[in-house]
Design a protein around this motif. Sequence first.
Motif, short mmCIF file in Angstrom:
data_model
loop_
_atom_site.label_atom_id
_atom_site.label_comp_id
_atom_site.label_asym_id
_atom_site.label_seq_id
_atom_site.Cartn_x
_atom_site.Cartn_y
_atom_site.Cartn_z
N PRO A 186 1.04 -1.15 0.09
CA PRO A 186 0.21 -0.11 0.14
C PRO A 186 0.98 1.39 0.10
CG PRO A 186 0.09 -0.90 2.33
CD PRO A 186 1.01 -1.78 1.41
N GLN A 187 2.13 1.11 -0.08
CA GLN A 187 2.85 2.28 -0.26
C GLN A 187 2.80 3.29 -1.19
OE1 GLN A 187 4.37 -0.69 0.47
NE2 GLN A 187 4.63 -0.43 2.73
N SER A 188 2.43 2.77 -2.37
CA SER A 188 2.12 3.55 -3.68
C SER A 188 0.91 4.41 -3.37
CB SER A 188 1.86 2.68 -4.55
OG SER A 188 0.85 1.94 -4.73
N ALA A 189 -0.13 3.69 -2.69
CA ALA A 189 -1.43 4.71 -2.27
C ALA A 189 -0.94 5.95 -1.33
CB ALA A 189 -2.38 3.73 -1.64
N GLY A 190 -0.14 5.63 -0.46
CA GLY A 190 0.37 6.77 0.60
C GLY A 190 1.13 7.79 -0.23
N VAL A 191 2.05 7.36 -1.23
CA VAL A 191 2.93 8.20 -1.64
C VAL A 191 2.08 9.16 -2.73
CG1 VAL A 191 4.77 8.52 -3.52
CG2 VAL A 191 4.82 6.83 -1.83
N ILE A 192 0.97 8.58 -3.52
CA ILE A 192 0.11 9.17 -4.10
C ILE A 192 -0.55 10.35 -3.43
CG2 ILE A 192 -2.04 9.12 -5.43
CD1 ILE A 192 -1.12 6.47 -6.46
N GLY A 193 -1.18 9.83 -2.18
CA GLY A 193 -1.61 10.69 -1.24
C GLY A 193 -0.89 11.80 -0.74
N TRP A 194 0.52 11.69 -0.54
CA TRP A 194 1.40 12.55 -0.04
C TRP A 194 1.80 13.62 -1.08
CZ3 TRP A 194 3.73 15.11 3.76
CH2 TRP A 194 4.64 15.73 3.53
N THR A 195 2.18 13.03 -2.35
CA THR A 195 2.37 13.96 -3.27
C THR A 195 1.16 14.89 -3.62
OG1 THR A 195 1.99 12.50 -5.01
CG2 THR A 195 4.20 12.43 -4.00
N ALA A 196 0.26 14.49 -3.68
CA ALA A 196 -1.07 15.17 -4.01
C ALA A 196 -1.44 16.20 -3.07
CB ALA A 196 -2.25 14.19 -4.01
N ALA A 197 -1.02 15.90 -1.75
CA ALA A 197 -1.21 16.87 -0.84
C ALA A 197 -0.22 18.10 -0.77
CB ALA A 197 -1.01 16.17 0.79
N ILE A 198 1.10 17.92 -1.12
CA ILE A 198 1.97 18.84 -1.25
C ILE A 198 1.73 19.69 -2.43
CG2 ILE A 198 4.44 19.48 -1.37
CD1 ILE A 198 3.48 18.32 1.32
N ALA A 199 1.22 18.77 -3.49
CA ALA A 199 0.97 19.67 -4.77
C ALA A 199 -0.10 20.77 -4.69
CB ALA A 199 1.00 18.75 -5.85
N ALA A 200 -1.07 20.22 -3.78
CA ALA A 200 -2.33 21.14 -3.57
C ALA A 200 -2.05 22.41 -2.92
CB ALA A 200 -3.42 20.15 -2.64
N PHE A 201 -0.77 22.51 -2.38
CA PHE A 201 -0.71 23.93 -1.87
C PHE A 201 -0.10 24.84 -3.23
CE2 PHE A 201 0.67 21.60 1.85
CZ PHE A 201 -0.14 22.46 2.83
N GLY A 202 -0.30 24.20 -4.42
CA GLY A 202 -0.06 25.12 -5.64
C GLY A 202 -0.72 26.28 -5.71
N PRO A 203 -2.00 26.28 -5.55
CA PRO A 203 -2.81 27.57 -5.64
C PRO A 203 -2.39 28.51 -4.40
CG PRO A 203 -4.23 26.00 -5.81
CD PRO A 203 -3.00 25.20 -5.45
N PHE A 204 -2.03 28.29 -3.55
CA PHE A 204 -1.51 29.22 -2.35
C PHE A 204 0.02 29.61 -2.87
CE2 PHE A 204 0.96 29.73 1.48
CZ PHE A 204 0.21 30.73 1.88
N ILE A 205 0.58 28.62 -3.12
CA ILE A 205 2.20 29.03 -3.50
C ILE A 205 2.18 30.09 -4.55
CG2 ILE A 205 4.59 28.22 -4.09
CD1 ILE A 205 4.12 25.79 -2.42
N VAL A 206 1.53 29.59 -5.69
CA VAL A 206 1.52 30.54 -7.04
C VAL A 206 0.88 31.86 -6.75
CG1 VAL A 206 0.55 30.73 -9.38
CG2 VAL A 206 1.62 28.58 -8.69
N SER A 207 -0.11 31.82 -5.99
CA SER A 207 -0.87 33.00 -5.90
C SER A 207 0.25 33.89 -4.87
CB SER A 207 -2.22 33.18 -5.33
OG SER A 207 -3.11 32.58 -6.11
N MET A 208 0.62 33.54 -3.84
CA MET A 208 1.50 34.32 -2.94
C MET A 208 2.64 34.88 -3.86
SD MET A 208 -0.01 34.90 -0.22
CE MET A 208 -1.28 35.32 -1.34
#
Length: 450
Positions: free
Chosen positions: A385-407
Motif C-alpha cells: 500500500p506504499q504507492s497509495a500513501g505516496v500518491i496521497g502525500w504527493t497530491a497533498a503537497i502539490a495541492a499547495f500550488g494555488p497558495f504558493i503560486v498566488s503568493m
Amino acid sequence: MTTSKPGAPRSSTWLPRWEPNDPAFWESEGKGRAWRTLWVTTFSLTLAFAVWFMVSAIVVRLNDIGFSFSGQQLFWLTAMPGLAAGITRLVHMFLVPMYGSRHTLTLGTLSLLIPAVGWGIAVQNPETSFTTFMVLAFLAGLGGGNFSSFMPSTSLFFPKKMQGTALGIQAGIGNFGVSLVQFLTPWVVGVNLFWFIPGGEQVWRWAGKTSNIWLQNAAWVYIPWLLLGAALTWLFVRSVPIKANFREQFAIFGDKHTWIMTSIYMMTFGAFSGLAAAFPLLIKNLYGGFENAPLPLKFAFLGPLIGSTVRVLFGLIADRTGGAILTSVSAVGMAVSALLVANYVTPTSLDQFPYFVATMLGIFFFSGIGNASTFRQMPIIFNPPQSAGVIGWTAAIAAFGPFIVSMLISTVTVATGNVKPFFYGLAAFCLFNLALNWYFYGRRGAEKPS
C-alpha cells in the motif's frame, strides 16, 4: 495486496476479498466493481474540484458588484483554498486505509456543502468582511483535500498494469471541475436560478456597462449535485479490505523516492492548480486596463480544460510508453512555455493578449502530460500500500500550488513591479525536476526505471 480486513465480519461496507492482480478474480467480479466505483467517485471528485476553484471564478467579480478589496487581498482569497487543500490532503492521505472508501468519500463530499452555502450567502452582502471571505475561501479548499482520499482509493481497486489508465481518467476528469467552474460561472450568474430563496441580484459594473447578476449562483449551483454525489457514493462504493495504521504509512517518508516524486509532482500539478487559480486574476490585472478588455473567465477556463483533457489522454499513453519519458517531455515543454509567457506579462497593447493566452495554454498542456505520467510512475516505483500513501502525500503537497503560486505572484509583483521573475523561476524549477527524473527514472541504468 491485503485481501481481508483482519477481525472484521462480512458487512455492507467492507468487501470480504479484493485481489485485482489475480486475473481470474479480476475478470469474474473485480472489473465490473472497479469501473463502477471509478465512475461514481470521479463524478464526486469533479464536484470537489469545482468547489475548490469556485473562489477563483467569484473573486474576479467581487469589486465589480460593490466590494472594495485590494489586488493583494484578492490574490489572498485565491490562495487560501490551496492552503486548505494542502493541509487537509495531509489528513486525507491516511483516511482510506483506516476508515475505508465508503465512509471517507461520502463524508468528504457532504463537507463541501459548507463552503457552497456560505459563499452564496456572503456575496449577497457588500458589508461581508474580508476575514469572513478568508474563512470561506479556506473552507472551499476542502474540495481540494478530498483528492487525497479519492486517488489512493482508486489505486486500490485496479491492478497495477491499469493504474495509469484508471488514475489518469479519474484525475483528468476530476480536473475538469476547474474548467467547469470557470466556464459555467458567467452563465449561471446571469439567471435567477434560486428565485425561491430570499436574497436578490447584484448590479455588475464592467467596462462602462451595468447588468444584474446573481453571483450566489456560482456557489449554490453545486449544492444539489453534491447531495447526489454523496448519495451515489454511499450506495455504490464499498471499502477495499486493506488496513494500515499511521506508523505503517509513515514508512514512506524514509524512502528518498517519495521526496523526488513530490518535487516532480509539484512541478506538474502544483503549477497546473496554481496557475488555474491565478489565471483569471492575471488576465484582469495584466490586460484589464485596455479599452475593450477581455472578460477573464471567457479565456481562463481554457487552461484547465486543456490540461485536464491531456491528462486523460496521456494516462492511456503512459501505460504503453512508461511514465519517465513523458515526464521529461512535460518538464521541457513547461520550461519553454514559461519563458515564452514572460514576454507578454508587461503588455503595451491588447495585441499581445492572444500570445499571452497561447503561451499560458502551453504550460497547461505540458503540465497535463506530466500529471498523467507521474501517476503512472508512482505505482511502478512503489509497492502497495506504499504507492497509495505516496500518491496521497504527493497530491497533498502539490495541492499547495494555488497558495504558493498566488503568493509568489503577489509578492514578486509588489517587489519588482511585474510578474516576469515568477515565470523565470518556474522555468528553472522545471529544469531542476527534469534532471531528477532523468537521473533516477529515465536514463539507461536508472535506479527505478518507470
